[in-house]
Design a protein around this motif. Sequence first.
Motif, short mmCIF file in Angstrom:
data_model
loop_
_atom_site.label_atom_id
_atom_site.label_comp_id
_atom_site.label_asym_id
_atom_site.label_seq_id
_atom_site.Cartn_x
_atom_site.Cartn_y
_atom_site.Cartn_z
N ILE A 119 58.92 0.58 -56.93
CA ILE A 119 57.74 1.24 -56.39
C ILE A 119 56.66 1.25 -57.47
CG2 ILE A 119 58.54 3.53 -57.06
CD1 ILE A 119 57.17 4.60 -54.51
N THR A 120 55.44 1.00 -57.05
CA THR A 120 54.28 1.05 -57.93
C THR A 120 53.19 1.84 -57.25
OG1 THR A 120 54.81 -1.14 -58.84
CG2 THR A 120 52.61 -0.30 -59.24
N ARG A 121 52.60 2.77 -57.97
CA ARG A 121 51.52 3.58 -57.40
C ARG A 121 50.41 3.74 -58.41
NH1 ARG A 121 50.49 8.80 -57.77
NH2 ARG A 121 52.56 9.29 -58.63
N ASP A 122 49.17 3.52 -57.96
CA ASP A 122 47.98 3.69 -58.78
C ASP A 122 47.03 4.65 -58.07
OD1 ASP A 122 48.56 1.85 -60.93
OD2 ASP A 122 48.26 0.24 -59.48
N ARG A 123 46.46 5.57 -58.84
CA ARG A 123 45.55 6.58 -58.28
C ARG A 123 44.34 6.73 -59.18
NH1 ARG A 123 45.55 12.59 -58.68
NH2 ARG A 123 47.31 12.36 -60.12
N ILE A 124 43.16 6.66 -58.60
CA ILE A 124 41.90 6.88 -59.31
C ILE A 124 41.12 7.93 -58.53
CG2 ILE A 124 39.78 5.85 -60.19
CD1 ILE A 124 41.15 3.14 -60.14
N VAL A 125 40.72 9.00 -59.22
CA VAL A 125 40.02 10.11 -58.57
C VAL A 125 38.80 10.50 -59.40
CG1 VAL A 125 40.24 12.40 -57.54
CG2 VAL A 125 42.28 10.97 -57.81
N PHE A 126 37.67 10.66 -58.73
CA PHE A 126 36.46 11.16 -59.38
C PHE A 126 36.06 12.47 -58.70
CE2 PHE A 126 31.82 11.59 -59.41
CZ PHE A 126 31.60 11.66 -60.77
N ASP A 127 35.99 13.56 -59.49
CA ASP A 127 35.61 14.87 -58.98
C ASP A 127 34.30 15.32 -59.61
OD1 ASP A 127 37.96 16.10 -57.36
OD2 ASP A 127 38.94 15.24 -59.12
N HIS A 128 33.48 15.96 -58.80
CA HIS A 128 32.24 16.56 -59.31
C HIS A 128 32.08 17.93 -58.68
CE1 HIS A 128 27.60 16.91 -59.12
NE2 HIS A 128 28.03 17.40 -60.27
N ASP A 129 31.91 18.96 -59.51
CA ASP A 129 31.63 20.32 -59.07
C ASP A 129 30.21 20.69 -59.50
OD1 ASP A 129 33.91 20.96 -57.71
OD2 ASP A 129 34.89 21.94 -59.40
N TYR A 130 29.42 21.11 -58.53
CA TYR A 130 28.04 21.51 -58.79
C TYR A 130 27.87 22.96 -58.39
CZ TYR A 130 22.93 21.69 -58.33
OH TYR A 130 21.61 22.03 -58.43
N THR A 131 27.54 23.83 -59.36
CA THR A 131 27.36 25.26 -59.11
C THR A 131 25.97 25.67 -59.59
OG1 THR A 131 28.46 25.70 -61.22
CG2 THR A 131 29.82 25.81 -59.24
N PRO A 132 24.97 25.55 -58.74
CA PRO A 132 23.59 25.88 -59.15
C PRO A 132 23.41 27.38 -59.35
CG PRO A 132 23.66 25.42 -56.81
CD PRO A 132 25.04 25.11 -57.34
N ASP A 133 22.39 27.74 -60.11
CA ASP A 133 22.10 29.16 -60.34
C ASP A 133 21.68 29.86 -59.06
OD1 ASP A 133 22.73 29.11 -63.01
OD2 ASP A 133 20.70 28.59 -63.65
#
Length: 760
Positions: A307-321
């Motif tokens: 078994i071979t598994r590859d995972r790529i994840v990009f997260d962005h959290d934006y918390t404005p004032d």
Amino acid sequence: MKKMMAGGVSGVSRLVMAVMGSLPVMAVAQQSAPAADATELKPVVVTATRSQVHANDVAGTVTAVTQKQIEQHGSRSLADALADEPDVSLPSDPRRFGSSHVNIRGIEENRVLMLTDGVRVADFRSPGTTNYDASNRDIPFVEFLKQVEVVRGPSSSLYGSDAIGGVLGFLTLDPADLLKGRSFATGGKLGYHSVDNSKRAMAYVATGGDKFQTLLMLGHAKGEESDNQGANDVQGLQRSTPNPLKYEQSNVLGKLVFTPNMAHRFKLTLEHKEGESEIDAQRMGNTSATSPNTLTRITTNTGIDSITRDRIVFDHDYTPDASWFDRLGTKLYTQKQTTDNQNFQRRTNTSATCSASTIGTANCSVDQRFKYEQTHTGLNLLQEKSFTLGLPQQAIWGADFLRSETEESKTTTWTNLATGVSSNVFIGEVFPKADYPRGHTDQLGLFVQDEISFGQFKLTPGLRYDQFKLQPESDPLYNRTDGRTAVSKDGRHISPKLAALYGMSADWNLYAQYLEGYRGPNYEEVNRYFYNNSQRYALVGNPDLKPETSRSFEIGSKYSGKHWGSQFALYENRYQNFIDSVILPAGDPNAVVSGGVTFSTYQYQNLSRVVIRGGDWRGYWQATPALRLSAGFAITHGYDQSSGKPLNSIEPKRMNLAAQWTPSEQWGAEWRLRAAAGKDHIDDSSTNYYRTPGYGVNDLAAWWQVQPKLRVNLALNNVFDKTYYLWSDVRRSGMSASDPSPEFYTQPGRNIALSVKFDY
């Protein structure tokens, strides 16, 4: 065993190490003075509500297994980590493929959504009747996890299809979890488990500053077959010792966290995992008076599963004032999992066509290869807002987009060992081929949920809209000869939710909730066709499948105080159009007929109504500052209303007890009892299952903080060497009451787990 690890890790793992290898210098350059020690907070969960919340404030049953518990209990797998959850099981097949999926309150397989850092785990693909090919639901090493969260009951209002039975969330470690306010941290863990003679190793390095944090984790495991209580080391159905097996796995996890200012946080996650096992399947089948084993000509049966598994994840959290939202979360990901099953058989004194059951004078070899590949590509958007509109409210809303691409292939070649003649025509089929064409499924989900506070009372309505479309693609390996064709299918559904929670005090909450669940049929259930002309059985797809729906009611009470706590729940889940595999009756128009003979034909069909109801309780008591007692109990009943037959996926009554003694921060010990009642209320219409007797198993664990940077964990499991069976394994394997060597399916006897962890 093929040493695929010898040349080092490949694919995404090289990218992980290349990127992460360049980051420590950059991160150190950005660092400021180490932060003060973080204040210890109460445990929080995120899977239940898609936002951080204390488990006691969730209207529903949710539990979490922490990294500390995983280490103290000597867990090497997900089954070990969840062993003390009385309403959760992991069915396993000891003949070859081991643990494959999760069962929560009697619902399992692809009806339970599994998420790794919010990314869907690949689908479970059942081996069906062959046990020669399967695709399990793969997750990272347990050493990489900071928490495992279990959410019971339908969660379609937040997660959509595949969450009809619950959600299992895996949260991997972040740099901050290991840095703990420092600018640099490194360490590792070495472990040994006698149950499968395995050696495990993990190492990590983390760096952190004001703007950049990095983490690189490496894991490796190597072991053999899991032990049992059998003693008859022979080949065939009389065998009771495990099938010889060797396995090796590697896992790489890399993370880069960039926080340019207080409003933005970016995270890149790269993971690569690969594993391979080599098995000598000296026992594969089961037998009974009504279903004898017919594969009598197979004298050698070995296999290699990778078994071979590859995972790529990009997260962005934006918390404005200041904005019309408090937080915007964006997750973009892709994950690809490939399973490759290879089988090598020697057939002796067989027919000229190399039959598995017909006696003859020929000897031949059969080489088979089954490949299954699934790719998930998705985008999740989530917004949160706290506001007061007459009443205080906490709202979340968002959208999920997912494309799942699926492809499979089968190759078979057999060779007459006397003449050397080879052929790719086997049991009436021409290889290579595919049981269904490559295809994809597109899913869109839109959801909203609002928590409204009326003083001590909170009301949480929620709503989700889902639509899906599965579409076959052109595939030269798929060539139907019986007039059946692969079909496309689409559907849409709205899933509501209404939960209420009343705070009797700061620590005590009463709750009730009504949930609706939804799951559309997957690509394989609709479009898979397979025929075995030798043994005369078949699997046929069902283009007329309807989506499954459910209605769930749950009431409960939660108390979490300083000295004691309790969590109690009663529930009833009603499922309509429940999808299950059935044997078609003679005369059914979908049954396969060849040469005037009707095959045993399996097909996924909608059962009219299924009901599951039950209750569970968990509690703890801090008897003294050093002594903590805890317990749990679960009971579940389920049946098909149309036939009145019980559901075999229901576990028997189960309970657990534990006593933990921690006289100081330097050392501690724990006793645990896991027990289950005997299994009754079984549907024997297709298999006369073995009735598992009740059992009680005692485990001991101890840990010693030798020095601030060195910790030793030791576990002694099944202290009294108890012989016992798990109903989930018996059912998963199809073990019959007349099995000639039932000890083959017993659980491991007395065994130890030892680990040494170091942090710098």
